[in-house]
Design a protein around this motif. Structure first.
Motif, PDB file in Angstrom:
ATOM      1  N   PHE A  57       0.832  -1.202   0.000  1.00  0.00           N
ATOM      2  CA  PHE A  57       0.000   0.000   0.000  1.00  0.00           C
ATOM      3  C   PHE A  57       0.865   1.249   0.000  1.00  0.00           C
ATOM      4  N   PHE A  58       1.823   1.302   0.898  1.00  0.00           N
ATOM      5  CA  PHE A  58       2.653   2.497   0.981  1.00  0.00           C
ATOM      6  C   PHE A  58       3.553   2.645  -0.235  1.00  0.00           C
ATOM      7  N   LEU A  59       4.079   1.554  -0.748  1.00  0.00           N
ATOM      8  CA  LEU A  59       4.932   1.641  -1.933  1.00  0.00           C
ATOM      9  C   LEU A  59       4.141   2.036  -3.171  1.00  0.00           C
ATOM     10  N   SER A  60       2.875   1.677  -3.227  1.00  0.00           N
ATOM     11  CA  SER A  60       2.056   1.994  -4.392  1.00  0.00           C
ATOM     12  C   SER A  60       1.491   3.405  -4.359  1.00  0.00           C
ATOM     13  N   PHE A  61       0.976   3.817  -3.214  1.00  0.00           N
ATOM     14  CA  PHE A  61       0.253   5.077  -3.152  1.00  0.00           C
ATOM     15  C   PHE A  61       1.038   6.257  -2.604  1.00  0.00           C
ATOM     16  N   LEU A  62       1.993   6.003  -1.783  1.00  0.00           N
ATOM     17  CA  LEU A  62       2.720   7.107  -1.161  1.00  0.00           C
ATOM     18  C   LEU A  62       3.477   7.989  -2.153  1.00  0.00           C
ATOM     19  N   PRO A  63       4.169   7.425  -3.147  1.00  0.00           N
ATOM     20  CA  PRO A  63       4.908   8.291  -4.067  1.00  0.00           C
ATOM     21  C   PRO A  63       4.032   9.308  -4.810  1.00  0.00           C
ATOM     22  N   GLN A  64       2.759   9.026  -4.968  1.00  0.00           N
ATOM     23  CA  GLN A  64       1.865   9.960  -5.643  1.00  0.00           C
ATOM     24  C   GLN A  64       1.669  11.247  -4.845  1.00  0.00           C
ATOM     25  N   PHE A  65       1.874  11.188  -3.556  1.00  0.00           N
ATOM     26  CA  PHE A  65       1.639  12.343  -2.700  1.00  0.00           C
ATOM     27  C   PHE A  65       2.917  13.128  -2.396  1.00  0.00           C
ATOM     28  N   ILE A  66       4.010  12.677  -2.923  1.00  0.00           N
ATOM     29  CA  ILE A  66       5.262  13.383  -2.710  1.00  0.00           C
ATOM     30  C   ILE A  66       5.610  14.151  -3.976  1.00  0.00           C
ATOM     31  N   VAL A  67       5.471  15.454  -3.909  1.00  0.00           N
ATOM     32  CA  VAL A  67       5.771  16.330  -5.045  1.00  0.00           C
ATOM     33  C   VAL A  67       6.948  17.205  -4.648  1.00  0.00           C
ATOM     34  N   LEU A  68       8.038  17.079  -5.374  1.00  0.00           N
ATOM     35  CA  LEU A  68       9.241  17.823  -5.013  1.00  0.00           C
ATOM     36  C   LEU A  68       9.065  19.327  -5.193  1.00  0.00           C
ATOM     37  N   GLU A  69       8.233  19.739  -6.149  1.00  0.00           N
ATOM     38  CA  GLU A  69       8.043  21.166  -6.420  1.00  0.00           C
ATOM     39  C   GLU A  69       6.934  21.781  -5.568  1.00  0.00           C
ATOM     40  N   ASN A  70       6.448  21.088  -4.578  1.00  0.00           N
ATOM     41  CA  ASN A  70       5.354  21.557  -3.742  1.00  0.00           C
ATOM     42  C   ASN A  70       5.795  22.754  -2.918  1.00  0.00           C
ATOM     43  N   SER A  71       4.989  23.827  -2.959  1.00  0.00           N
ATOM     44  CA  SER A  71       5.339  25.033  -2.206  1.00  0.00           C
ATOM     45  C   SER A  71       5.062  24.889  -0.711  1.00  0.00           C
ATOM     46  N   TYR A  72       4.294  23.892  -0.329  1.00  0.00           N
ATOM     47  CA  TYR A  72       3.989  23.684   1.084  1.00  0.00           C
ATOM     48  C   TYR A  72       5.033  22.822   1.785  1.00  0.00           C
ATOM     49  N   GLY A  73       5.989  22.340   1.060  1.00  0.00           N
ATOM     50  CA  GLY A  73       7.044  21.524   1.654  1.00  0.00           C
ATOM     51  C   GLY A  73       6.532  20.154   2.049  1.00  0.00           C
ATOM     52  N   ILE A  74       6.846  19.771   3.274  1.00  0.00           N
ATOM     53  CA  ILE A  74       6.506  18.432   3.758  1.00  0.00           C
ATOM     54  C   ILE A  74       5.105  18.357   4.387  1.00  0.00           C
ATOM     55  N   LEU A  75       4.409  19.480   4.472  1.00  0.00           N
ATOM     56  CA  LEU A  75       3.109  19.536   5.141  1.00  0.00           C
ATOM     57  C   LEU A  75       2.081  18.544   4.566  1.00  0.00           C
ATOM     58  N   PRO A  76       1.872  18.444   3.243  1.00  0.00           N
ATOM     59  CA  PRO A  76       0.895  17.461   2.744  1.00  0.00           C
ATOM     60  C   PRO A  76       1.276  16.018   3.100  1.00  0.00           C
ATOM     61  N   PHE A  77       2.548  15.726   3.071  1.00  0.00           N
ATOM     62  CA  PHE A  77       3.019  14.389   3.424  1.00  0.00           C
ATOM     63  C   PHE A  77       2.732  14.089   4.891  1.00  0.00           C
ATOM     64  N   MET A  78       2.980  15.042   5.756  1.00  0.00           N
ATOM     65  CA  MET A  78       2.710  14.869   7.187  1.00  0.00           C
ATOM     66  C   MET A  78       1.200  14.751   7.442  1.00  0.00           C
ATOM     67  N   LEU A  79       0.403  15.545   6.718  1.00  0.00           N
ATOM     68  CA  LEU A  79      -1.047  15.477   6.861  1.00  0.00           C
ATOM     69  C   LEU A  79      -1.569  14.100   6.454  1.00  0.00           C
ATOM     70  N   LEU A  80      -1.016  13.552   5.393  1.00  0.00           N
ATOM     71  CA  LEU A  80      -1.394  12.204   4.973  1.00  0.00           C
ATOM     72  C   LEU A  80      -1.049  11.184   6.059  1.00  0.00           C
ATOM     73  N   GLY A  81       0.125  11.306   6.654  1.00  0.00           N
ATOM     74  CA  GLY A  81       0.531  10.388   7.714  1.00  0.00           C
ATOM     75  C   GLY A  81      -0.367  10.480   8.930  1.00  0.00           C
ATOM     76  N   VAL A  82      -0.689  11.700   9.354  1.00  0.00           N
ATOM     77  CA  VAL A  82      -1.556  11.898  10.518  1.00  0.00           C
ATOM     78  C   VAL A  82      -2.953  11.361  10.223  1.00  0.00           C
ATOM     79  N   THR A  83      -3.448  11.593   9.016  1.00  0.00           N
ATOM     80  CA  THR A  83      -4.766  11.084   8.636  1.00  0.00           C
ATOM     81  C   THR A  83      -4.788   9.566   8.663  1.00  0.00           C
TER      82      THR A  83
END
Length: 133
Positions: free
Chosen positions: A54-80
């Motif tokens: 699950f994590f190997l399949s779906f997690l990379p889709q939520f990691i965008v290197l050019e994201n202006s919010y930095g690591i915040l969306p990734f952390m929000l996904l983890g907390v959710t």
């Protein structure tokens, strides 16, 4: 392998149907310690390949290197994920505990469930034998 699996299911079905004692809930069984239960759950989760897939399949889709919010969306996904997973597991434990108490108090229901499960095992064994490739 198919024939061996079918015969094993038939064996389980017959022994479950012929069992005089309940095989689903045993009130005489010694309770496991909280630490043993925790370790068993932890090992089950860690060794479950579905979680890693699950994590190997779906997690990379939520990691965008050019994201202006930095690591915040990734952390929000983890907390959710942790929050919803924890709530689901707590509800599952509460329901399972209540169902276990219900079954321990009603041996007739448990006996009936044994017969139903034995029949299902037998039907699955027959189904495996009759299925074509």
């Amino acid at each position: 392998m198919k024939i061996a699996g079918a015969f094993y299911l038939a064996y389980l079905g017959i022994t479950t149907l012929l069992a005089k004692e309940s095989t689903l809930v045993s009130p005489d069984r010694e309770a496991m310690s909280d630490q043993d239960l925790y370790l068993q759950g932890l090992l089950t989760s860690v060794l479950n390949p579905k979680v890693a897939l699950f994590f190997l399949s779906f997690l990379p889709q939520f990691i965008v290197l050019e994201n202006s919010y930095g690591i915040l969306p990734f952390m929000l996904l983890g907390v959710t994920f942790v929050t919803t997973g924890t709530l689901w597991c707590l509800l599952l434990v509460l329901f399972s505990s209540g169902m276990t108490n219900f079954l321990r108090q009603r041996s007739r229901v448990t006996h009936m469930m044994n017969k139903v499960c034995g029949g299902i095992y037998l039907l699955l064994g027959v189904k495996i034998l009759t299925v074509e490739r």
